[in-house]
Scaffold this motif. Structure first.
Motif, mmCIF file in Angstrom:
data_model
loop_
_atom_site.group_PDB
_atom_site.id
_atom_site.type_symbol
_atom_site.label_atom_id
_atom_site.label_comp_id
_atom_site.label_asym_id
_atom_site.label_seq_id
_atom_site.Cartn_x
_atom_site.Cartn_y
_atom_site.Cartn_z
ATOM 1 N N ALA A 60 0.827 -1.212 0.000
ATOM 2 C CA ALA A 60 0.000 0.000 0.000
ATOM 3 C C ALA A 60 0.860 1.259 0.000
ATOM 4 N N CYS A 61 1.988 1.229 0.712
ATOM 5 C CA CYS A 61 2.889 2.389 0.721
ATOM 6 C C CYS A 61 3.479 2.634 -0.661
ATOM 7 N N GLU A 81 3.682 5.875 -5.908
ATOM 8 C CA GLU A 81 3.637 6.009 -7.367
ATOM 9 C C GLU A 81 3.064 7.346 -7.808
ATOM 10 N N HIS A 82 2.302 7.996 -6.923
ATOM 11 C CA HIS A 82 1.702 9.281 -7.255
ATOM 12 C C HIS A 82 2.754 10.379 -7.063
ATOM 13 N N GLY A 110 8.521 -5.967 -7.305
ATOM 14 C CA GLY A 110 7.434 -5.114 -7.754
ATOM 15 C C GLY A 110 6.193 -5.318 -6.912
ATOM 16 N N TYR A 111 5.668 -4.235 -6.363
ATOM 17 C CA TYR A 111 4.530 -4.378 -5.454
ATOM 18 C C TYR A 111 3.314 -4.974 -6.143
ATOM 19 N N LYS A 112 3.152 -4.714 -7.442
ATOM 20 C CA LYS A 112 2.003 -5.265 -8.163
ATOM 21 C C LYS A 112 2.104 -6.780 -8.290
ATOM 22 N N ASN A 113 3.304 -7.303 -8.451
ATOM 23 C CA ASN A 113 3.485 -8.752 -8.528
ATOM 24 C C ASN A 113 3.231 -9.420 -7.178
ATOM 25 N N ALA A 126 -6.138 -11.442 -0.519
ATOM 26 C CA ALA A 126 -6.131 -9.996 -0.377
ATOM 27 C C ALA A 126 -6.710 -9.309 -1.603
ATOM 28 N N LYS A 127 -7.183 -8.075 -1.365
ATOM 29 C CA LYS A 127 -7.633 -7.206 -2.451
ATOM 30 C C LYS A 127 -7.328 -5.768 -2.041
ATOM 31 N N MET A 128 -6.721 -5.016 -2.969
ATOM 32 C CA MET A 128 -6.416 -3.616 -2.671
ATOM 33 C C MET A 128 -7.411 -2.703 -3.374
ATOM 34 N N VAL A 129 -7.876 -1.703 -2.630
ATOM 35 C CA VAL A 129 -8.866 -0.760 -3.130
ATOM 36 C C VAL A 129 -8.336 0.660 -2.968
#
Length: 369
Positions: free
Chosen positions: A144-145, A150-151, A349-352, A363-366
């Motif tokens: 999440a961090c 990324e922004h 990579g955080y997405k991986n 898990a699911k990120m929103v």
């Protein structure tokens, strides 16, 4: 010498069993290692589907020479023997001497900083990955961090993990022994110590209740972002779903600073170990996804914007076993693996990392804002 690519050191414990379970899912041969053969045999009997796994048992003493001999020939060491402040360096040294990638489940900042300074450069020089925090309580918050980071307008992150967890024996001893160490947050690009026994009331997502947040639960993200070119501030707190546990940890911290800190170090360790036995002295039941639900939230802010990501998940210890197996699998398959001291999100990579948790249904990120 190991004839398998992965060694799980501490396989007889709760987290060790889960690591073996998910190595079996990935069809990775492994050695289940520990100090007691009877305990190892009983532990492996509790691993679902173990009859289809390719594994061996190994009994080994906790010293650098014996562990180096065991690790030789392996590619990855999964170390789940804590508290790492007490037992971790021996395993780090042995993994390095044997030429193995190293993973563990710690979030103990004092241990991480010490090991980073002593060994990270040598791991990198030898083309080896040095990956502490390959575990739920740090790796998920770190996802999440990194999503916030990324922004491009974000320079400040506040993160909270709210695990619904019954601590294992090892986790209880880690939580208690960490009273002896400083905990840090990132402020203006520098690590800054939290006040002793610090706590804060926090709001649990989508509930009417508050939870008690503390830094003394092994939270690594401030360390991972110390060299980030833009993120200058990062605070991370843990608010156990079990408020009584948080209050108990705060009380132990106060007791340590008021009384035990005056004792010689060896006596401090013994006194805290006795207290930890009162927190948890048996193996907890396997997590139930209907009740073992966790929230990990990171809120990023900057001069011109704000963003928040929440990861809804369950069964944190099972996630830890999965993360250990996933990272081991990556290291075995990659022709050019990452090297040196990095978090799973930094290295792979955080997405991986998130996609792996999602694929297994954990898990699911929103994006909330």
């Amino acid at each position: 010498m190991s004839k398998k690519p992965v060694v799980v050191y501490g396989a007889s414990g709760y987290t060790g069993q889960l690591t073996c379970e998910f190595l079996r899912h990935y069809q990775i041969p492994f050695i289940a290692a520990g100090r007691n053969r009877e305990r190892l045999e009983e532990a492996m009997k509790r691993v679902p589907g173990i009859e289809t796994a390719d594994y061996e048992l190994a009994v080994v003493e906790h010293d650098v020479g014996a562990l180096t001999k065991l690790f030789a020939g392996a590619k990855v060491v999964c170390n789940v023997v804590g508290p790492f402040l007490l037992y971790g360096e021996t395993v780090v040294q042995a993994a390095l001497e044997a030429g193995c990638h190293y993973l563990d489940t710690t979030g103990e900042q004092a241990f991480m900083l010490d090991m980073r300074d002593k060994y990270s450069a040598e791991f990198a020089k030898r083309g080896l990955y040095f990956g502490p925090c390959t575990a739920y309580q740090n790796a998920v918050m770190d996802i999440a961090c990194h999503a916030c980071a990324e922004h491009e307008d974000i320079d400040t992150i506040e993160a909270v993990t709210i695990p619904a967890v019954t601590p294992t024996v090892g986790s209880a001893h880690t939580l208690v022994q960490m009273a002896r160490a400083k905990e840090y947050f990132l402020e203006n690009g520098q690590l800054t110590a939290w006040p002793p026994a610090y706590s804060a009331e926090l709001t649990a997502p989508f509930t009417t209740r508050t939870v008690l947040g503390i830094p003394g639960a092994g939270l690594a993200p401030p360390l991972w972002f110390t060299s980030h070119p833009r993120i200058r501030n990062l605070k991370a707190l843990c608010a156990f779903g079990n408020r009584q546990l948080a209050e108990q940890i705060i009380g132990i911290n106060k007791l340590y600073h008021n009384e035990l800190a005056k004792l010689p170090e060896e006596e401090q360790v013994k006194a805290l170990a006795k207290i930890a036995d009162g927190v948890q002295n048996g193996m907890p039941p396997r997590e139930n996804p209907l009740t073992a639900r966790n929230w990990d939230t990171a809120t990023g802010s900057g001069l011109t914007g704000r963003v928040q990501y929440t990861i809804y998940s369950h069964s944190g210890y099972q996630q830890t076993g999965l993360l250990q197996a996933f990272v081991a699998s990556c290291l075995l398959r990659m022709t050019t693996p990452p090297t040196g001291f990095q978090s799973p999100s930094q290295a792979f990579g955080y997405k991986n990392v998130l996609a792996t948790l999602e694929r297994f249904g954990y898990a699911k990120m929103v994006k909330e804002i």
